[in-house]
Write a protein that holds these residues in place. Sequence first.
Motif, PDB file in Angstrom:
ATOM      1  N   GLN A   1       0.838  -1.212   0.000  1.00 21.91           N
ATOM      2  CA  GLN A   1       0.000   0.000   0.000  1.00 21.91           C
ATOM      3  C   GLN A   1       0.863   1.249   0.000  1.00 21.91           C
ATOM      4  O   GLN A   1       0.577   2.223  -0.719  1.00 21.91           O
ATOM      5  CB  GLN A   1      -0.919  -0.003   1.219  1.00 21.91           C
ATOM      6  CG  GLN A   1      -2.048  -1.023   1.167  1.00 21.91           C
ATOM      7  CD  GLN A   1      -2.872  -1.016   2.436  1.00 21.91           C
ATOM      8  OE1 GLN A   1      -3.384   0.019   2.839  1.00 21.91           O
ATOM      9  NE2 GLN A   1      -2.996  -2.167   3.078  1.00 21.91           N
ATOM     10  N   LEU A   2       1.932   1.222   0.801  1.00 16.66           N
ATOM     11  CA  LEU A   2       2.833   2.382   0.863  1.00 16.66           C
ATOM     12  C   LEU A   2       3.588   2.569  -0.457  1.00 16.66           C
ATOM     13  O   LEU A   2       3.822   3.703  -0.883  1.00 16.66           O
ATOM     14  CB  LEU A   2       3.814   2.212   2.021  1.00 16.66           C
ATOM     15  CG  LEU A   2       3.218   2.375   3.426  1.00 16.66           C
ATOM     16  CD1 LEU A   2       4.234   1.971   4.494  1.00 16.66           C
ATOM     17  CD2 LEU A   2       2.756   3.814   3.647  1.00 16.66           C
ATOM     18  N   GLN A   3       3.969   1.466  -1.077  1.00 14.25           N
ATOM     19  CA  GLN A   3       4.626   1.562  -2.387  1.00 14.25           C
ATOM     20  C   GLN A   3       3.707   2.246  -3.396  1.00 14.25           C
ATOM     21  O   GLN A   3       4.135   3.103  -4.173  1.00 14.25           O
ATOM     22  CB  GLN A   3       4.985   0.151  -2.890  1.00 14.25           C
ATOM     23  CG  GLN A   3       6.119  -0.524  -2.139  1.00 14.25           C
ATOM     24  CD  GLN A   3       7.486  -0.163  -2.683  1.00 14.25           C
ATOM     25  OE1 GLN A   3       7.765   1.005  -2.942  1.00 14.25           O
ATOM     26  NE2 GLN A   3       8.340  -1.145  -2.847  1.00 14.25           N
ATOM     27  N   THR A   4       2.428   1.839  -3.371  1.00 17.28           N
ATOM     28  CA  THR A   4       1.448   2.439  -4.291  1.00 17.28           C
ATOM     29  C   THR A   4       1.244   3.919  -3.972  1.00 17.28           C
ATOM     30  O   THR A   4       1.189   4.758  -4.878  1.00 17.28           O
ATOM     31  CB  THR A   4       0.100   1.692  -4.188  1.00 17.28           C
ATOM     32  OG1 THR A   4       0.309   0.303  -4.459  1.00 17.28           O
ATOM     33  CG2 THR A   4      -0.907   2.253  -5.175  1.00 17.28           C
TER      34      THR A   4
ATOM     35  N   SER B   1      -3.786   6.605   8.802  1.00 19.45           N
ATOM     36  CA  SER B   1      -4.401   5.337   9.235  1.00 19.45           C
ATOM     37  C   SER B   1      -3.347   4.239   9.340  1.00 19.45           C
ATOM     38  O   SER B   1      -3.394   3.413  10.256  1.00 19.45           O
ATOM     39  CB  SER B   1      -5.507   4.917   8.262  1.00 19.45           C
ATOM     40  OG  SER B   1      -4.967   4.496   7.018  1.00 19.45           O
ATOM     41  N   ILE B   2      -2.366   4.242   8.415  1.00 19.04           N
ATOM     42  CA  ILE B   2      -1.280   3.258   8.476  1.00 19.04           C
ATOM     43  C   ILE B   2      -0.374   3.552   9.664  1.00 19.04           C
ATOM     44  O   ILE B   2       0.029   2.650  10.403  1.00 19.04           O
ATOM     45  CB  ILE B   2      -0.468   3.253   7.154  1.00 19.04           C
ATOM     46  CG1 ILE B   2      -1.329   2.715   6.004  1.00 19.04           C
ATOM     47  CG2 ILE B   2       0.802   2.423   7.301  1.00 19.04           C
ATOM     48  CD1 ILE B   2      -0.662   2.767   4.640  1.00 19.04           C
TER      49      ILE B   2
ATOM     50  N   PHE C   1       4.988  -2.265  13.866  1.00 17.65           N
ATOM     51  CA  PHE C   1       3.807  -2.862  13.243  1.00 17.65           C
ATOM     52  C   PHE C   1       3.679  -4.285  13.781  1.00 17.65           C
ATOM     53  O   PHE C   1       4.516  -5.137  13.509  1.00 17.65           O
ATOM     54  CB  PHE C   1       3.935  -2.886  11.718  1.00 17.65           C
ATOM     55  CG  PHE C   1       3.854  -1.526  11.084  1.00 17.65           C
ATOM     56  CD1 PHE C   1       2.625  -0.941  10.813  1.00 17.65           C
ATOM     57  CD2 PHE C   1       5.014  -0.814  10.774  1.00 17.65           C
ATOM     58  CE1 PHE C   1       2.546   0.313  10.231  1.00 17.65           C
ATOM     59  CE2 PHE C   1       4.945   0.433  10.191  1.00 17.65           C
ATOM     60  CZ  PHE C   1       3.709   1.012   9.926  1.00 17.65           C
ATOM     61  N   MET C   2       2.646  -4.504  14.552  1.00 20.39           N
ATOM     62  CA  MET C   2       2.460  -5.801  15.215  1.00 20.39           C
ATOM     63  C   MET C   2       1.426  -6.653  14.474  1.00 20.39           C
ATOM     64  O   MET C   2       0.495  -6.123  13.862  1.00 20.39           O
ATOM     65  CB  MET C   2       1.985  -5.593  16.658  1.00 20.39           C
ATOM     66  CG  MET C   2       2.860  -4.681  17.497  1.00 20.39           C
ATOM     67  SD  MET C   2       4.353  -5.491  18.054  1.00 20.39           S
ATOM     68  CE  MET C   2       3.675  -6.633  19.269  1.00 20.39           C
ATOM     69  N   VAL C   3       1.620  -7.958  14.532  1.00 21.46           N
ATOM     70  CA  VAL C   3       0.611  -8.911  14.064  1.00 21.46           C
ATOM     71  C   VAL C   3       0.369  -9.852  15.235  1.00 21.46           C
ATOM     72  O   VAL C   3       1.174 -10.742  15.506  1.00 21.46           O
ATOM     73  CB  VAL C   3       1.080  -9.688  12.823  1.00 21.46           C
ATOM     74  CG1 VAL C   3       0.023 -10.708  12.415  1.00 21.46           C
ATOM     75  CG2 VAL C   3       1.368  -8.741  11.672  1.00 21.46           C
TER      76      VAL C   3
ATOM     77  N   ALA D   1       7.883   7.039   6.147  1.00 21.94           N
ATOM     78  CA  ALA D   1       8.476   8.377   6.322  1.00 21.94           C
ATOM     79  C   ALA D   1       8.641   9.085   4.973  1.00 21.94           C
ATOM     80  O   ALA D   1       8.391  10.297   4.863  1.00 21.94           O
ATOM     81  CB  ALA D   1       9.819   8.247   7.025  1.00 21.94           C
ATOM     82  N   GLU D   2       9.043   8.346   3.933  1.00 16.87           N
ATOM     83  CA  GLU D   2       9.201   8.936   2.598  1.00 16.87           C
ATOM     84  C   GLU D   2       7.861   9.461   2.085  1.00 16.87           C
ATOM     85  O   GLU D   2       7.786  10.533   1.482  1.00 16.87           O
ATOM     86  CB  GLU D   2       9.762   7.891   1.632  1.00 16.87           C
ATOM     87  CG  GLU D   2      11.218   7.546   1.867  1.00 16.87           C
ATOM     88  CD  GLU D   2      11.698   6.441   0.943  1.00 16.87           C
ATOM     89  OE1 GLU D   2      10.999   6.136  -0.050  1.00 16.87           O
ATOM     90  OE2 GLU D   2      12.777   5.873   1.212  1.00 16.87           O
ATOM     91  N   CYS D   3       6.807   8.696   2.332  1.00 19.28           N
ATOM     92  CA  CYS D   3       5.473   9.120   1.891  1.00 19.28           C
ATOM     93  C   CYS D   3       5.017  10.379   2.637  1.00 19.28           C
ATOM     94  O   CYS D   3       4.450  11.298   2.038  1.00 19.28           O
ATOM     95  CB  CYS D   3       4.458   7.993   2.102  1.00 19.28           C
ATOM     96  SG  CYS D   3       4.668   6.587   0.989  1.00 19.28           S
ATOM     97  N   PHE D   4       5.272  10.415   3.943  1.00 17.82           N
ATOM     98  CA  PHE D   4       4.926  11.603   4.717  1.00 17.82           C
ATOM     99  C   PHE D   4       5.691  12.828   4.204  1.00 17.82           C
ATOM    100  O   PHE D   4       5.140  13.931   4.103  1.00 17.82           O
ATOM    101  CB  PHE D   4       5.232  11.381   6.208  1.00 17.82           C
ATOM    102  CG  PHE D   4       4.068  10.829   6.989  1.00 17.82           C
ATOM    103  CD1 PHE D   4       2.858  11.531   7.058  1.00 17.82           C
ATOM    104  CD2 PHE D   4       4.164   9.621   7.668  1.00 17.82           C
ATOM    105  CE1 PHE D   4       1.775  11.026   7.780  1.00 17.82           C
ATOM    106  CE2 PHE D   4       3.092   9.105   8.388  1.00 17.82           C
ATOM    107  CZ  PHE D   4       1.899   9.818   8.449  1.00 17.82           C
TER     108      PHE D   4
END
Length: 447
Positions: free
Chosen positions: A353-356, A385-386, A395-397, A413-416
């Motif tokens: 999603q972040l790549q997109t 939201s991410i 990021f936990m699962v 961070a790059e997206c922000f």
Amino acid sequence: MPKDARERQILDKLVLIRDELLLLKRDRTKYIRTQDVMVHYDQLVEQVMHLNEIRKGEHKGENRLDKVLESCFQLISLFFMTIGRTTEAPAAYALTSTIKRLLDHLTESRLFSAKDLNSIADTLGKLDGILKNTNSEHSPYLVELLANREELCKKMLVDLRKQLDELEEPLQAVYERLISILRSMSLANTKAKFSTTEVQKLRANLQEIDESRVNGKFVDKEGRELRGSDVVSDLLQRCLLWSDIVLERKGVIPEAFKSTYDTLIGIRNELEKLSLTQAWSLRETDLYDFQRELDKIDEARVDGNWLDQDGKPAELYVQRTLLYLIRRSYGYIYYLMISSEPVSEALLPIYNQLQTLKRCLIEVKNSGGVSSVRELYPYSMKLNSIDNMRVDGKFMVGDDIPEGQGSVSELLAECFDLNYELRLAAEELENGGSDSPASTTAQTTTT
């Protein structure tokens, strides 16, 4: 089977490890956890240590134990890719196997381009860095094995480069073009619906190259024969012959080899789909089954060719068609391996999603930005939201912290940052110029 009783005991344990790995690979109900993989890896390393103690550096021929051990390492390697530990020595095992197989085929066929060799050279360079920086937690046996494989691949690569270096520079471009045409014809020959027009167009390109020769030779502007003219002329004749055969046979395979052909077509098509959607649908361990099937068909050859039920070798058309499909499939596997992201499959949905998002934001920036901050709301909401999914920065699962935290956080961070740049530019535009508070803020931030 091993003659030594101690080796037979190790074999039994290796078979158990392999079967457990296969079960883990097939379980799609949950993602593969690092701890599950490491348990089996530690068990495998322990058996390798026992085997080394028994053999003490002496190996009197390959037996079933070696085959099972190879399968275990192959599976473990793909599991390391799946959990995102792509820069560690075990992950390199499957890749070196595929590279060696590709180089074997390139050496056998003598049909390759500089691009093929450059890609493999780049990958071997990265593997070299991984092996040099590997830590003590990984089996010395594995590291030594990988180093020897890598060295062998490098030597094969040098020999292949020498063949291209024999061609004078102007001819290298002609050679590359012929390789491209040959592969395009082979692709057209294996399509579900054969296109005579497509192959005829490719043949016309070959005739155009043929007509550029002078008295059957490739020459420069002064009429001097170029070094390697005979090699390229020979390749041209092979391409013309292949175009004639393909146009005559129109993709029809004899019944004796139809089953093998259909299997290879199925593998090629599946791998092609994965290469288009790998970010969303690939679990690297799936490649094991494709590899095993391809290896089985490839190794069924006798003196380089397949035999029918009566022991008669396949004709040239069948042999070349099957070899093309095998090599194409290995090529796809190689591409999928080097495209593996350093992120656990548990985090891949977020990572993708972040790549997109990143691609979208870059596209927006390159096309002139946005006219108002409001246009950025969808991106900002998605990013927030991410970001809100993190617990104490992770990021936990469930209770697990999957591999690849650094890669996902860096991408977030790059997206922000991209989103912030676009917002500043939009605010400046809305406020009407360089004297605006937003502009001043942007300048101060830049400074």
